[in-house]
Design a protein around this motif. Structure first.
Motif, PDB file in Angstrom:
ATOM      1  N   GLU A 174      89.541 -80.325  74.978  1.00  0.00           N
ATOM      2  CA  GLU A 174      89.401 -79.489  75.759  1.00  0.00           C
ATOM      3  C   GLU A 174      89.904 -79.936  77.355  1.00  0.00           C
ATOM      4  N   ILE A 175      88.987 -81.122  78.252  1.00  0.00           N
ATOM      5  CA  ILE A 175      89.652 -81.796  79.059  1.00  0.00           C
ATOM      6  C   ILE A 175      90.995 -81.977  78.974  1.00  0.00           C
ATOM      7  N   ARG A 176      92.003 -83.097  78.107  1.00  0.00           N
ATOM      8  CA  ARG A 176      93.551 -82.821  78.015  1.00  0.00           C
ATOM      9  C   ARG A 176      94.573 -82.275  78.098  1.00  0.00           C
ATOM     10  N   LYS A 177      93.683 -80.385  77.535  1.00  0.00           N
ATOM     11  CA  LYS A 177      94.222 -79.453  77.152  1.00  0.00           C
ATOM     12  C   LYS A 177      94.444 -79.095  78.464  1.00  0.00           C
ATOM     13  N   LYS A 178      93.233 -79.125  79.513  1.00  0.00           N
ATOM     14  CA  LYS A 178      93.899 -78.621  80.941  1.00  0.00           C
ATOM     15  C   LYS A 178      94.376 -79.755  81.431  1.00  0.00           C
ATOM     16  N   ILE A 179      95.482 -80.803  81.328  1.00  0.00           N
ATOM     17  CA  ILE A 179      96.159 -82.226  82.543  1.00  0.00           C
ATOM     18  C   ILE A 179      97.295 -82.161  81.462  1.00  0.00           C
TER      19      ILE A 179
ATOM     20  N   ALA B 163     103.053 -78.879  71.286  1.00  0.00           N
ATOM     21  CA  ALA B 163     101.905 -79.301  72.115  1.00  0.00           C
ATOM     22  C   ALA B 163     100.627 -78.248  72.045  1.00  0.00           C
ATOM     23  N   PRO B 164     101.680 -76.760  72.415  1.00  0.00           N
ATOM     24  CA  PRO B 164     100.677 -75.307  72.301  1.00  0.00           C
ATOM     25  C   PRO B 164     100.183 -75.675  70.846  1.00  0.00           C
ATOM     26  N   LYS B 165     101.281 -75.690  69.630  1.00  0.00           N
ATOM     27  CA  LYS B 165     100.151 -75.847  68.346  1.00  0.00           C
ATOM     28  C   LYS B 165      99.193 -76.707  68.150  1.00  0.00           C
ATOM     29  N   ASN B 166      99.014 -77.548  68.867  1.00  0.00           N
ATOM     30  CA  ASN B 166      98.026 -79.047  68.848  1.00  0.00           C
ATOM     31  C   ASN B 166      97.334 -78.585  69.712  1.00  0.00           C
ATOM     32  N   PHE B 167      97.279 -78.075  70.971  1.00  0.00           N
ATOM     33  CA  PHE B 167      96.272 -77.220  71.766  1.00  0.00           C
ATOM     34  C   PHE B 167      95.164 -75.509  71.158  1.00  0.00           C
ATOM     35  N   ASN B 168      95.856 -75.772  70.517  1.00  0.00           N
ATOM     36  CA  ASN B 168      95.848 -73.841  69.807  1.00  0.00           C
ATOM     37  C   ASN B 168      95.834 -73.202  70.881  1.00  0.00           C
ATOM     38  N   VAL B 169      96.875 -73.178  71.599  1.00  0.00           N
ATOM     39  CA  VAL B 169      97.844 -72.393  73.346  1.00  0.00           C
ATOM     40  C   VAL B 169      99.404 -71.439  72.456  1.00  0.00           C
ATOM     41  N   GLU B 170      99.171 -69.488  72.259  1.00  0.00           N
ATOM     42  CA  GLU B 170      99.991 -69.530  72.266  1.00  0.00           C
ATOM     43  C   GLU B 170     101.180 -69.657  72.791  1.00  0.00           C
TER      44      GLU B 170
ATOM     45  N   PRO C 296      99.537 -76.300  81.112  1.00  0.00           N
ATOM     46  CA  PRO C 296      97.973 -77.337  82.267  1.00  0.00           C
ATOM     47  C   PRO C 296      97.830 -76.534  83.072  1.00  0.00           C
ATOM     48  N   ASP C 297      96.459 -76.574  83.908  1.00  0.00           N
ATOM     49  CA  ASP C 297      96.201 -76.217  85.331  1.00  0.00           C
ATOM     50  C   ASP C 297      96.533 -77.561  85.775  1.00  0.00           C
ATOM     51  N   PHE C 298      96.451 -78.874  85.226  1.00  0.00           N
ATOM     52  CA  PHE C 298      97.350 -79.716  86.892  1.00  0.00           C
ATOM     53  C   PHE C 298      97.952 -80.530  86.206  1.00  0.00           C
ATOM     54  N   ILE C 299      99.034 -80.856  86.589  1.00  0.00           N
ATOM     55  CA  ILE C 299     100.229 -81.107  85.893  1.00  0.00           C
ATOM     56  C   ILE C 299     100.612 -82.909  87.102  1.00  0.00           C
ATOM     57  N   ILE C 300     101.035 -83.676  86.229  1.00  0.00           N
ATOM     58  CA  ILE C 300     101.005 -85.102  86.908  1.00  0.00           C
ATOM     59  C   ILE C 300     102.623 -85.258  86.196  1.00  0.00           C
ATOM     60  N   PHE C 301     103.166 -86.297  87.278  1.00  0.00           N
ATOM     61  CA  PHE C 301     104.280 -86.231  86.963  1.00  0.00           C
ATOM     62  C   PHE C 301     104.040 -87.647  87.651  1.00  0.00           C
ATOM     63  N   ASP C 302     104.608 -88.926  86.787  1.00  0.00           N
ATOM     64  CA  ASP C 302     104.511 -90.629  86.907  1.00  0.00           C
ATOM     65  C   ASP C 302     105.608 -91.209  87.084  1.00  0.00           C
TER      66      ASP C 302
END
Ligand code: ADP
Length: 268
Positions: free
Chosen positions: A80-85, A108-115, A160-166
Protein backbone atom coordinates in the motif's frame (compact mmCIF):
# COMPACT_ATOMS: atom_id res chain seq x y z
CA UNK A 1 0.83 14.66 4.58
CA UNK A 2 3.91 13.88 2.53
CA UNK A 3 7.17 12.15 3.34
CA UNK A 4 8.76 12.52 6.75
CA UNK A 5 12.26 11.25 7.40
CA UNK A 6 12.72 11.00 11.13
CA UNK A 7 16.31 10.70 12.33
CA UNK A 8 17.27 8.02 9.81
CA UNK A 9 20.63 6.30 9.80
CA UNK A 10 21.75 3.40 7.66
CA UNK A 11 24.94 1.35 7.44
CA UNK A 12 25.79 -1.12 4.68
CA UNK A 13 27.49 -4.41 5.54
CA UNK A 14 27.21 -3.74 9.25
CA UNK A 15 29.65 -5.63 11.48
CA UNK A 16 31.82 -6.68 8.56
CA UNK A 17 35.17 -5.24 7.45
CA UNK A 18 33.24 -3.51 4.60
CA UNK A 19 30.94 -1.61 6.95
CA UNK A 20 29.93 1.75 5.48
CA UNK A 21 27.62 4.28 7.09
CA UNK A 22 25.64 5.81 4.20
CA UNK A 23 23.13 7.96 6.13
CA UNK A 24 23.58 9.74 9.44
CA UNK A 25 20.61 11.02 11.44
CA UNK A 26 18.72 12.44 8.47
CA UNK A 27 15.74 14.69 9.23
CA UNK A 28 13.56 15.85 6.35
CA UNK A 29 9.96 16.80 5.71
CA UNK A 30 8.58 16.83 2.20
CA UNK A 31 5.10 18.28 1.82
CA UNK A 32 2.66 17.13 -0.82
CA UNK A 33 3.06 18.99 -4.12
CA UNK A 34 6.66 20.05 -3.52
CA UNK A 35 9.62 19.52 -5.84
CA UNK A 36 12.87 18.60 -4.13
CA UNK A 37 16.31 18.29 -5.68
CA UNK A 38 18.69 15.87 -3.95
CA UNK A 39 22.21 17.07 -4.58
CA UNK A 40 25.58 15.66 -3.63
CA UNK A 41 28.60 13.89 -4.96
CA UNK A 42 28.50 10.24 -5.99
CA UNK A 43 28.50 8.23 -2.79
CA UNK A 44 26.98 10.98 -0.65
CA UNK A 45 23.89 8.86 0.16
CA UNK A 46 21.18 10.08 -2.26
CA UNK A 47 20.22 6.65 -3.63
CA UNK A 48 20.30 5.09 -0.18
CA UNK A 49 17.91 7.74 1.13
CA UNK A 50 15.61 7.30 -1.88
CA UNK A 51 15.57 3.54 -1.36
CA UNK A 52 14.33 3.97 2.21
CA UNK A 53 11.16 5.68 0.93
CA UNK A 54 9.53 2.48 -0.26
CA UNK A 55 11.10 0.07 2.19
CA UNK A 56 13.75 -1.30 -0.16
CA UNK A 57 16.16 -0.33 2.59
CA UNK A 58 14.97 -0.35 6.17
CA UNK A 59 16.48 2.38 8.33
CA UNK A 60 18.39 0.73 11.17
CA UNK A 61 17.64 3.80 13.24
CA UNK A 62 14.78 6.26 12.89
CA UNK A 63 11.73 5.90 10.69
CA UNK A 64 10.09 7.04 7.44
CA UNK A 65 6.46 8.16 7.35
CA UNK A 66 4.56 8.19 4.07
CA UNK A 67 1.37 10.22 4.51
CA UNK A 68 1.78 9.68 8.27
CA UNK A 69 2.13 5.88 7.98
CA UNK A 70 5.35 4.43 9.35
CA UNK A 71 7.29 2.27 6.93
CA UNK A 72 8.10 0.05 9.91
CA UNK A 73 4.44 -0.46 10.85
CA UNK A 74 4.08 -4.25 10.65
CA UNK A 75 0.28 -4.01 10.63
CA UNK A 76 0.33 -2.13 7.32
CA UNK A 77 0.81 -3.81 3.97
CA UNK A 78 4.07 -2.44 2.50
CA UNK A 79 2.47 -2.73 -0.95
CA UNK A 80 0.00 0.00 0.00
CA UNK A 81 2.96 2.29 0.67
CA UNK A 82 4.81 1.17 -2.47
CA UNK A 83 1.73 1.94 -4.55
CA UNK A 84 2.05 5.59 -3.57
CA UNK A 85 5.74 5.82 -4.44
CA UNK A 86 7.11 5.61 -7.95
CA UNK A 87 10.87 5.36 -8.17
CA UNK A 88 12.60 5.69 -11.50
CA UNK A 89 15.92 4.08 -10.75
CA UNK A 90 19.20 4.74 -12.50
CA UNK A 91 19.23 2.95 -15.87
CA UNK A 92 15.63 1.73 -15.42
CA UNK A 93 15.58 0.26 -18.93
CA UNK A 94 17.61 -2.70 -17.67
CA UNK A 95 14.43 -3.90 -15.94
CA UNK A 96 12.29 -4.52 -19.03
CA UNK A 97 11.02 -8.06 -19.38
CA UNK A 98 7.81 -8.00 -21.45
CA UNK A 99 7.47 -8.33 -25.25
CA UNK A 100 5.73 -4.99 -25.97
CA UNK A 101 5.89 -1.46 -24.65
CA UNK A 102 2.17 -1.54 -23.84
CA UNK A 103 2.60 -4.67 -21.73
CA UNK A 104 5.41 -2.94 -19.84
CA UNK A 105 3.01 -0.06 -19.14
CA UNK A 106 0.21 -2.39 -18.03
CA UNK A 107 2.35 -4.47 -15.71
CA UNK A 108 2.59 -2.24 -12.63
CA UNK A 109 -1.11 -1.20 -12.59
CA UNK A 110 -2.04 -4.90 -12.72
CA UNK A 111 0.41 -5.70 -9.99
CA UNK A 112 -0.94 -2.92 -7.73
CA UNK A 113 -4.55 -3.55 -8.65
CA UNK A 114 -4.96 -0.11 -10.17
CA UNK A 115 -6.89 0.56 -13.36
CA UNK A 116 -4.61 1.10 -16.35
CA UNK A 117 -5.44 4.36 -18.13
CA UNK A 118 -4.41 4.17 -21.78
CA UNK A 119 -5.50 7.75 -22.53
CA UNK A 120 -3.26 9.11 -19.77
CA UNK A 121 -0.44 6.91 -21.02
CA UNK A 122 -0.81 8.45 -24.46
CA UNK A 123 -0.66 11.92 -22.90
CA UNK A 124 2.63 10.95 -21.25
CA UNK A 125 3.89 9.61 -24.58
CA UNK A 126 3.03 12.98 -26.17
CA UNK A 127 4.87 14.91 -23.45
CA UNK A 128 7.93 12.72 -24.00
CA UNK A 129 7.56 12.76 -27.82
CA UNK A 130 7.12 9.01 -28.02
CA UNK A 131 4.89 8.04 -30.98
CA UNK A 132 1.73 6.10 -30.04
CA UNK A 133 2.59 3.26 -32.44
CA UNK A 134 5.48 2.43 -30.11
CA UNK A 135 2.92 0.74 -27.86
CA UNK A 136 3.14 -2.35 -30.03
CA UNK A 137 6.91 -2.34 -30.35
CA UNK A 138 9.38 -4.40 -28.39
CA UNK A 139 11.00 -2.33 -25.60
CA UNK A 140 14.28 -4.05 -26.38
CA UNK A 141 14.50 -2.65 -29.90
CA UNK A 142 14.44 1.04 -29.02
CA UNK A 143 17.18 3.62 -28.76
CA UNK A 144 18.63 4.33 -25.30
CA UNK A 145 16.62 7.55 -24.99
CA UNK A 146 13.38 5.88 -26.06
CA UNK A 147 13.96 3.08 -23.55
CA UNK A 148 14.36 5.64 -20.77
CA UNK A 149 11.07 7.27 -21.80
CA UNK A 150 9.29 3.91 -21.72
CA UNK A 151 10.79 3.15 -18.32
CA UNK A 152 9.55 6.49 -16.96
CA UNK A 153 6.01 5.94 -18.25
CA UNK A 154 5.93 2.41 -16.87
CA UNK A 155 6.35 3.91 -13.40
CA UNK A 156 3.86 6.73 -14.02
CA UNK A 157 1.29 4.20 -15.29
CA UNK A 158 0.17 3.21 -11.79
CA UNK A 159 -0.30 6.88 -10.91
CA UNK A 160 1.86 7.13 -7.78
CA UNK A 161 1.51 10.30 -5.68
CA UNK A 162 5.24 10.59 -4.98
CA UNK A 163 7.55 10.35 -7.98
CA UNK A 164 11.24 9.95 -7.43
CA UNK A 165 13.81 10.17 -10.19
CA UNK A 166 17.29 8.89 -9.36
CA UNK A 167 19.64 10.62 -11.82
CA UNK A 168 17.06 10.36 -14.61
CA UNK A 169 19.15 11.92 -17.35
CA UNK A 170 22.38 9.94 -16.99
CA UNK A 171 23.62 8.95 -20.43
CA UNK A 172 20.89 10.84 -22.31
CA UNK A 173 21.40 13.24 -25.20
CA UNK A 174 20.36 16.91 -24.91
CA UNK A 175 16.95 16.51 -26.58
CA UNK A 176 15.88 13.51 -24.51
CA UNK A 177 17.11 15.22 -21.35
CA UNK A 178 14.94 18.24 -22.20
CA UNK A 179 11.86 16.07 -22.65
CA UNK A 180 12.46 14.34 -19.30
CA UNK A 181 12.62 17.75 -17.63
CA UNK A 182 9.44 18.77 -19.47
CA UNK A 183 7.77 15.72 -17.95
CA UNK A 184 8.97 16.67 -14.46
CA UNK A 185 7.50 20.16 -14.89
CA UNK A 186 4.23 18.74 -16.19
CA UNK A 187 3.97 16.36 -13.21
CA UNK A 188 4.64 19.26 -10.86
CA UNK A 189 1.81 21.22 -12.52
CA UNK A 190 -0.43 18.22 -11.99
CA UNK A 191 0.21 18.40 -8.26
CA UNK A 192 2.53 15.41 -7.89
CA UNK A 193 5.22 15.40 -5.22
CA UNK A 194 8.58 15.07 -6.91
CA UNK A 195 12.11 14.26 -5.87
CA UNK A 196 15.03 14.35 -8.26
CA UNK A 197 18.52 13.19 -7.47
CA UNK A 198 20.38 15.21 -10.06
CA UNK A 199 23.31 17.43 -10.92
CA UNK A 200 21.22 19.32 -13.45
CA UNK A 201 19.71 22.10 -11.40
CA UNK A 202 19.76 24.72 -14.19
CA UNK A 203 16.46 23.50 -15.60
CA UNK A 204 14.49 24.12 -12.44
CA UNK A 205 15.26 27.67 -11.46
CA UNK A 206 11.80 29.02 -12.27
CA UNK A 207 10.10 26.26 -10.27
CA UNK A 208 11.92 27.30 -7.08
CA UNK A 209 12.44 23.77 -5.83
CA UNK A 210 13.64 22.86 -2.35
CA UNK A 211 17.11 21.43 -2.07
CA UNK A 212 18.69 18.74 0.08
CA UNK A 213 22.45 18.46 -0.22
CA UNK A 214 24.15 15.40 1.23
CA UNK A 215 27.83 15.00 2.01
CA UNK A 216 29.18 11.70 3.28
CA UNK A 217 25.72 10.71 4.55
CA UNK A 218 25.19 13.99 6.43
CA UNK A 219 22.94 16.89 5.51
CA UNK A 220 25.20 19.65 4.17
CA UNK A 221 22.29 21.91 3.18
CA UNK A 222 18.51 21.77 3.42
CA UNK A 223 16.22 24.56 2.35
CA UNK A 224 15.15 26.93 -0.39
CA UNK A 225 16.66 26.97 -3.87
CA UNK A 226 17.65 30.64 -3.61
CA UNK A 227 19.57 30.04 -0.39
CA UNK A 228 21.25 27.03 -1.95
CA UNK A 229 22.30 28.90 -5.06
CA UNK A 230 23.66 31.72 -2.89
CA UNK A 231 26.11 29.36 -1.20
CA UNK A 232 29.82 29.76 -1.69
CA UNK A 233 30.69 28.76 -5.26
CA UNK A 234 33.28 26.18 -4.11
CA UNK A 235 30.61 24.47 -2.08
CA UNK A 236 28.39 24.20 -5.15
CA UNK A 237 31.25 22.89 -7.26
CA UNK A 238 32.21 20.37 -4.59
CA UNK A 239 28.69 19.00 -4.84
CA UNK A 240 29.17 18.53 -8.60
CA UNK A 241 26.97 21.49 -9.57
CA UNK A 242 27.86 23.36 -12.73
CA UNK A 243 25.98 26.62 -13.25
CA UNK A 244 24.97 27.54 -16.77
CA UNK A 245 25.04 31.18 -17.93
CA UNK A 246 21.43 31.82 -16.93
CA UNK A 247 21.86 30.42 -13.43
CA UNK A 248 25.13 32.30 -13.01
CA UNK A 249 23.33 35.58 -13.82
CA UNK A 250 20.45 34.61 -11.55
CA UNK A 251 22.89 33.90 -8.73
CA UNK A 252 24.69 37.23 -9.24
CA UNK A 253 21.39 39.12 -9.11
CA UNK A 254 20.38 37.29 -5.92
CA UNK A 255 23.70 38.04 -4.26
CA UNK A 256 23.23 41.72 -5.09
CA UNK A 257 19.72 41.48 -3.66
CA UNK A 258 18.21 42.43 -7.02
CA UNK A 259 15.22 40.16 -6.62
CA UNK A 260 13.15 41.57 -9.51
CA UNK A 261 16.05 41.10 -11.90
CA UNK A 262 16.62 37.56 -10.58
CA UNK A 263 12.97 36.68 -11.17
CA UNK A 264 13.11 38.14 -14.66
CA UNK A 265 16.18 36.01 -15.48
CA UNK A 266 14.47 32.92 -14.04
CA UNK A 267 11.45 33.38 -16.27
CA UNK A 268 13.41 33.64 -19.53
P1 ADP B 1 24.77 8.39 -4.12
O1 ADP B 1 23.41 7.96 -4.56
O2 ADP B 1 24.78 9.78 -3.56
O3 ADP B 1 25.81 8.19 -5.18
P2 ADP B 1 24.77 6.01 -2.47
O4 ADP B 1 23.57 6.08 -1.60
O5 ADP B 1 24.71 5.12 -3.67
O6 ADP B 1 25.21 7.48 -2.88
O7 ADP B 1 26.01 5.52 -1.60
C1 ADP B 1 26.29 6.00 -0.29
C2 ADP B 1 27.47 5.22 0.28
O8 ADP B 1 27.09 3.86 0.50
C3 ADP B 1 28.68 5.15 -0.64
O9 ADP B 1 29.85 5.21 0.14
C4 ADP B 1 28.57 3.81 -1.31
O10 ADP B 1 29.83 3.31 -1.68
C5 ADP B 1 27.93 2.97 -0.22
N1 ADP B 1 27.08 1.91 -0.78
C6 ADP B 1 26.05 2.09 -1.64
N2 ADP B 1 25.46 0.91 -1.93
C7 ADP B 1 26.15 -0.04 -1.24
C8 ADP B 1 26.04 -1.45 -1.12
N3 ADP B 1 25.08 -2.14 -1.75
N4 ADP B 1 26.92 -2.09 -0.31
C9 ADP B 1 27.88 -1.39 0.35
N5 ADP B 1 28.04 -0.05 0.29
C10 ADP B 1 27.20 0.61 -0.50
Amino acid sequence: MGIKVDNVSFTYAKNTPFQKQALKNIELEIQNGELWLFIGHTGSGKSTLINTFNGLIFPEEGDIYIDDVSIKDKKKDIREIRKKIGIIFQYPETQFFLPTVNEEFEYAPKNFNVEYNLEKTKEYMDILSLPHNYLERSPFNLSGGEMRKVAIISVLSYDPDFIIFDEPTVGLDYKTRKSVFKMVKELKNRGKTLILATHWINEFVELKPKVLMLKGGDIAFKGEFDDFISLNIEELENAGIILDKKLELYRKALLKNEIDLANKIASI
